[in-house]
Design an enzyme around this catalytic site. Sequence first.
Site, PDB file in Angstrom:
ATOM      1  CG  ASP A  43      -1.903  -1.109   1.240  1.00 15.82           C
ATOM      2  OD1 ASP A  43      -2.352  -1.504   0.152  1.00 15.82           O
ATOM      3  OD2 ASP A  43      -2.218  -1.610   2.339  1.00 15.82           O
ATOM      4  CE1 TYR A  44       1.861   7.798  -2.133  1.00 15.98           C
ATOM      5  CE2 TYR A  44       0.377   8.387  -0.323  1.00 15.98           C
ATOM      6  CZ  TYR A  44       1.336   8.751  -1.268  1.00 15.98           C
ATOM      7  OH  TYR A  44       1.757  10.048  -1.341  1.00 15.98           O
TER       8      TYR A  44
END
Length: 204
Positions: A43-44
């Site tokens: 995930d970012y």
Amino acid sequence: MEYYCIVYKPFNVLSQFTSGDGKQTLADYFEVPNDVYSAGRLDYDSEGLLVLTNDKKLNHQLLNPSFAHEREYWVQVDGAITDEAMHDLQMGVDINVDGKMYRTKKCKVAPFKTAPVVPDRNPPIRFRKNIPTSWIKMILTEGKNRQVRKMTAAVGFPTLRLIRYRIEKCSIDALQPGEMRILTSGEAYHFLFNGKNDPLKVNK
């Protein structure tokens, strides 16, 4: 020519080489051949190990859930996590995946007796004097979207910081955020697909 490397993806960086909305991408940190992509994603707002390759066979084996590769995460959660919560995580909890409830597979969960030595995060976790945090180790063999965050939230301890430390025997031990190590084909297949019970440290 087949290419393999591991990288330590920093916080707030996309697990891809292009962005349509101005967010930082892997291209801001790593220079690789044009046909090389991330085998799987983080995930970012998560950090840690990514495998970059143009080897379609390796990519398929790494992403196919039937191979059940171990993925170890170091997770800082909000609050002093209880034995009961860790037991629930190990046995499986119900999370929402694509609008449907999903029961996670059994996994391994253990507390860190002392906080692990990890690189500073930029920006750092917001410090709250009267609210403790805990670090736990979670070893999963599946990877649903934002699974670790959903799992810790389900037992009442939201994730504050999430670092993927290793996949099988391949770890980020000797890497800092934004660093990479190129692997040979033999190293990549050895680290990722052999010796499940004896994680090796990858040195720069």
